[in-house]
Structures are given as C-alpha cells and as structure tokens.
Design a protein around this motif. Structure first.
Motif: not given
Length: 697
Positions: A511-512, A529-536
């Motif tokens: 993520v940025s 999961e909340e972090w991973e779903k916003l990854g590029i």
C-alpha cells in the motif's frame, strides 16, 4: 561503504566501533571513478506462511525487516525476543511479528492460487499474475524459464525521492544519503536475474526510466549486458510538460532497448517522430537516383560501375547501356551512337563517381522497365538517371506492389495497395503515448482513481510490437507490473493479429505510505485482510486485468469506446484467460509430503507452459501419477506404475512435458528414454528441495 557501515554497527565494543568508523570515514574521501555504488546488506525476506517457533528469526510487521530479533520464549500470544545486535530482550504480541529469512538462508516457495478469470474456455492461453517481491519471483522464474523468455518489459521505480519504493521494507526518500546506491544495488540484483531469463539467441530487454537515474542505469546495463546492442529512446509522454521554475519544462522519459542475439526492431507504418503514416495505401513506388551518393563512391573505387548510359537526344529515353570504361581512359573518348547523348555518373562539380549497378545488371533492369531518365532537357541535353532498388523490384515480382501500366519510355508504373513500413526513429513523439490521456484516463475508466502515473497503453503496445510482432507465441515478462499495462498491451496485440503471446506479471502488494499510516493507526498490520485488499496487486493490477479481459469496469458497466488503431470495442474484452497467484514460503520441517506436492502443482503447471486451467489437488494424498492432457503435462510419483503411466502418456498425444519423481539419476534416464515427449524433468521425492531459492543448490 554502506554495507561496511551496516556491519560495523553490529560491533558490541563501542571503542572499537568508533575507531573503525573513523578509518572508514577516511576511505570515503578517496576519489572514485566509473560506476561505483555502495553495496548494501541484502534484502531480508518476510515469511508470512511460516510458523514462529523458539529460535525463529523475526521482525516487526510494521518495522524494518532487517531489524532482526531471535525468539527466546513463547507464552500464548506473548513472545520474548532478543535483539540480534544489542541482545536487548523485548516482549511483543505474537501477531506483531513475522518470521524472516536472511540472504543466503534457503527458503521454499510455492504459488498459492488467489483468483482466475476465464473468458476463453476453449483456449489454452493463460497469462499469470504473481503477487510477490520480484527478486524472489525472479529466482523462481529462473527455474521455470531460464533462457526461454523473448521479451522483458519493466518500468522500475524512478527513485525521485518521493518515498515511492522500499529497500529492506523501508521507504527510500530524497534525504537518504545512500538513495542512489540503494537503487543501483536494488536494480543490479534484479537485472542480473533478468539476464538469466532472456533467450541469448534472440530476445530483448526494454527498460523505462526518467532523468533521475537514466545515466546510472545506462552504465549498469552496459556493465551487466556486455554482449547486448544498447539504444536509448527519448519519448514524449506529455506535450504540455511539467513546469519547473527557472528550468526547461520536462516532457520526456527514456527507454533503454537491449537487443540480444538476432533480435532486431521491426519497422512499422509510423517513424515515431510523429503520428503521420509515411507510406499510405495506393501509393506509387519510389524511384531512386542511379548515381551513388556516398563520398567514397569514386570512379577508381569500383571500376566496374563507371560506364555511359546512352539516351535519345529528343526525349531522353534510354537507348542502351554502354560498357565499362577502365580507369585512366578519358570518358570523352568513348564513341556515342548517333542521335544520342552519354550520361555519366558525375557529381555537381564534375567529379567522376559510380552508378549503383554493374552494366550487366543495369541492362537486365532496363529491359524490365526498372531504369529511366527524369527531368530531360533536350536543349541542354541533361537529365537524371533513376532506378528501382532491389527491395522495390522484389515487391513487384512477389506481388506486393502491382504494375498498373508503362510510361512512354518503357519504364513501369506500379503501386502499393497496402500501407508500407518505415524504420522507426529514436525520438518518439506520438499523441497516443500521452500518459494522461491514454494511461491515467483509460485506467480510471476501468477501476477508478486508484493508481498514479500509469504508462500509456499504446506506448507499451508500440514498444512490445517492435520486437514481438513476428513472434506470435512470445513469452513476455514484466516484473515491475504496477497497474498491469503490459498484460493489457499484450492482450491488445493478440486481438489485433490473432497471436498467442503469453505474459507473466509480477508485482508486490504494498500500500502507499499514506495508506499504511492510516491502517496502522487503526491497528491493521501487513498480512491482515483489511491491509492486503488495499495492496496494489489486489486493488489495482488484478481488477484491471479482470475488467479489461471481460470488457467492463469494476462496477460491471461495459467499457466505452474502441481501442485506437484497430477499432476493437473495449466492451468486447479479450478472448483469453489469466490466473492470479501469491508467492508464499513453506516451512520445510513441518510440511507433509502430500501438501508439498499439492503446493508444487502450480509451479509444475507454469514450467510446462501454462496450458489450460491450473490443476488442483483436493486432498493431501500423493497420487501414483497424473496424466493431464488439458495441461499438456504428466507427473509420475510412483516408479512401480511406470509401465501403466507410459502407456497412458503414449495414448495422450497432447502431452509435451513429463515430470518423473525419483532420487535416482539412473532410474530417471531409463524412464525418460521410454517416453516420446517434448521434454522430461527429474524431481526429487522431497518436493520442496526442487524449488529451494535464496541459496545455492
């Protein structure tokens, strides 16, 4: 020097540490020449799939992965760790930590299926997206495709100082004294791996860059790819430019092209300096001046190409081709037929030069109408001899250009009915390469505003087309895939010409920095999961891939408009398929053989060519053998079944790749001789050992 300083910090004795630092400081003042950059501690690897145990090496998920602790005790979700350098003991929550591997420690990768899109169930063409740190992905790809890749296209981080890339899990910005050396160290490791993938007999590496690192990158490429032919393209990506007070406005980026072996650029309908077609359809053939223009083309350099062309005084028609006039013979002494004038290959100042052909070939071409005189002046008896070059003659004789008539002097009139090609130039100024119009706007229309500064789809399309237009089964890799433009461009190329080119993309799922700060304030950490779903990979690359293949945006609305140049409706999508995997790492000590085999299947599928959907093994029992015609591969696990296995493989004519699991080289050679397939590979029974990376086998 940076590597040395990192190591010095690990010295416990403060006095000794300071003394060594002082001596190192003296060394840094010595002048260096050439491309010299600091080696840094190799990048550590977080192992999110590996269970944390006593004596495990770990790091904080939200910290620098190179800041290493050793686990001493585990009590429920509480972990006591000892810092590797200062030995201080600290307590952490178990979910704050991730197991890590330092450089040189073996790790065991596998590909975890995440998702797939199938828009062509009858096609065996499958592209792949691998979510991973690209260095480890490249190590795995070396095992799969060493020396087999036709084209690598990459758009690496430009190192602008904007904290948009990481080294050892830490953002690098403009205040970092070692910013350039970290970038070079980062790139060198990956470029050396990329070189192992490329086919040395015929392949190309394409690297985009801007002004911040293009000089360093050029030196690095020359150092690593000593055998390559290197060119640099200047490409305009925004005509309006980026305004800089007191400086020139930046409108361009650069593209390094490295050709290996027989690789060469294929001409197109544009010269790339502008977007006008230079050789439009229904154009007449081009006649060239018969006199050679090169400064060295003087009479005595090729004596067999100096002779008279006799033309009619009245209308300048060629009557005949004279014989060679030997060097030293005055041309004015040569008799001229009555009613004719002799035309000689003379420069404007009267120097004796050469014709482009020997007289024997000139006579043949004259009889066929491929030689004529233009601009005849009957009073001054002057004119210019023109001829058709061999390429144009070939086009006429193979039907590419059609003779539509003959002139009064007997010379042919011919036309091309299709667009012609022209050599591309090294400065590109194409409107379709505008990064905002054909990069950002196209991407935003598909997934919304999720990614900054994507490449123009058509800029990538053109870069690839120059080298894979004639390779309709090319294997193309992009290990800095970002928003997924490369796969989009490959699909467009295939749609235009019916190609079967396959693309492998690699990107991390970061993520940025701004997003990371917000998530951490909410108590969300990497691997959640909340972090991973916003990854590029999951938020940008894969959604674009699915939507562009299926022809809709992320909300399900059909895409609007047509692709430029082909008029293919974007809403039609592409008749192709793609699989999405995450590169994970297994703990060899705790994984049963059955699961090892199951997790290895996607790797075997990729090595066999990615034909058909990736096979899945539901249970953890290792089958005696698998014959998979749809995937063009077969696997033998139990040697006692070889006879039955070989018979089934022989009956399945689609099988091209066979894996034989045995620790005995003699058994492998014996069994492989009994199989009539394209290629066989030996696998060790301890499956993970076949794919160990990060250390020498």
């Amino acid at each position: 020097m940076a590597l040395l300083q990192d190591l010095i910090k690990q010295i416990d004795d403060e006095t000794l540490r300071q003394r060594i630092m002082m001596e190192v400081g003296k060394l840094t003042k010595q002048k260096k020449f050439g491309l010299v950059f600091e080696e840094h501690l190799p990048e550590c690897t977080p192992l999110y799939d590996v269970e944390i145990r006593i004596d495990s090496k770990v790091a904080l998920k939200t910290g620098q992965v190179s800041d290493i602790y050793i686990v001493r005790t585990i009590d429920g979700d509480k972990v006591i760790c000892e810092h590797k350098i200062d030995h201080a003991q600290v307590e952490f929550a178990l979910d704050e930590l991730v197991a890590i591997a330092e450089f040189g420690e073996p790790i065991y990768p596998y590909l975890k299926p995440i998702d797939m899109v199938c828009n062509a169930p009858d096609s065996d063409l499958w592209h792949t997206l691998i979510e991973a740190d690209n260095y480890h992905a490249l190590q795995l790809l070396e095992y799969l495709y060493a020396g087999k890749v036709d084209c690598i296209y990459i758009d690496p981080p430009y190192n602008t100082g904007a904290r948009d890339w990481k080294y050892n899990n830490d953002y690098v910005d403009g205040t970092d004294a070692y910013r350039h050396s970290k970038w070079l160290s980062f790139m060198e490791k990956r470029l050396r791996m990329a070189k192992k993938l490329l086919n040395p007999k015929d392949s190309v590496l394409i690297v985009t860059i801007d002004e911040k690192e293009y000089l360093h990158l050029g030196c690095l490429l020359e150092e690593i790819f000593t055998e390559a032919r290197i060119q640099m393209i200047t490409t305009v990506i925004s005509a309006k430019g980026v305004v800089r007070t007191g400086q020139f406005s930046r409108v361009e980026e650069y593209i390094y092209i490295l050709e290996l072996g027989n690789s060469s650029v294929q001409p197109g309908i544009y010269n790339m300096l502008d977007d006008e077609i230079k050789k439009e359809p229904d154009r007449s053939i081009e006649w060239l001046g018969f006199r050679r223009r090169a400064p060295q083309a003087k009479r005595n350099s090729r004596p067999n190409q100096f002779y008279p062309v006799f033309v009619s005084n009245s209308d300048g028609r060629i009557i005949s081709i004279g014989d060679v006039v030997k060097h030293g013979v005055d041309r004015n002494s040569i008799p001229v037929p009555e009613g004719c004038t002799a035309l000689w290959p003379l420069s404007r100042d009267g120097d004796e030069r050469l014709w482009s052909l020997v007289p024997e070939q000139a006579r043949i071409n004259f009889e066929k109408g491929y030689l004529r005189v233009n601009n005849w002046n009957s009073e001054k008896r002057t004119g210019t001899v023109y001829y058709l070059p061999s390429g144009t003659i070939d086009d006429i004789e193979n039907g590419k250009a059609e003779i539509v008539g003959y002139n009064a002097d007997g010379s042919v009139e011919a036309k091309y009915h299709s667009e012609g090609t022209t050599p591309p130039k090294r400065v590109w100024n194409m409107k379709t390469h505008n990064a905002e119009t054909y990069g950002t706007n196209i991407l935003n229309a598909i997934i919304g505003k999720r990614f900054d500064y994507p490449k123009s789809l058509y800029a990538v399309h053109d870069s690839l087309r120059f080298y894979v237009e004639r390779k309709k089964d090319a294997l193309i890799i992009d290990f800095f895939s970002g928003s997924g433009t490369t796969l989009h461009a490959v699909n467009l190329l295939n749609a235009e010409d019916g190609g079967h080119r396959r693309c492998i993309m690699v990107t991390n799922n970061e993520v940025s920095e701004a997003e990371a700060k917000v998530l951490m304030k909410q108590g969300i950490k990497p691997s959640d999961e909340e972090w991973e779903k916003l990854g590029i990979a999951r938020y940008v690359t894969w959604p674009r891939t699915v939507c562009s293949i299926e022809g809709h945006d992320v909300n399900g609305n059909p895409l609007k408009g047509n692709y430029l140049g082909s008029n293919i409706p974007m809403a039609d999508g592409f008749k192709t398929n793609a699989a999405y995997f995450k590169l994970g790492f297994l703990d060899k000590a705790s994984i049963r053989i059955g699961r090892q085999f199951r997790e290895m299947l996607p790797i075997l599928w990729m090595k066999a060519g990615c034909f058909g959907p990736c096979p899945v093994l539901v249970d953890q029992k290792v089958p005696e053998y698998m014959v998979l015609p749809e995937n063009r591969m077969a696997i033998l696990n139990d040697n006692s079944c070889f006879k039955r296995f070989a018979e089934e493989v022989g009956n399945a004519l689609e099988i091209e790749t066979v894996y034989l699991v045995t620790d005995s080289d003699a058994d492998y050679r014996s069994m492989s001789k009994g199989l009539n397939v394209k290629q066989t590979y030996q696998l060790y029974r301890d499956y993970l050992d076949n794919f160990r990376i990060n250390s020498r086998r």
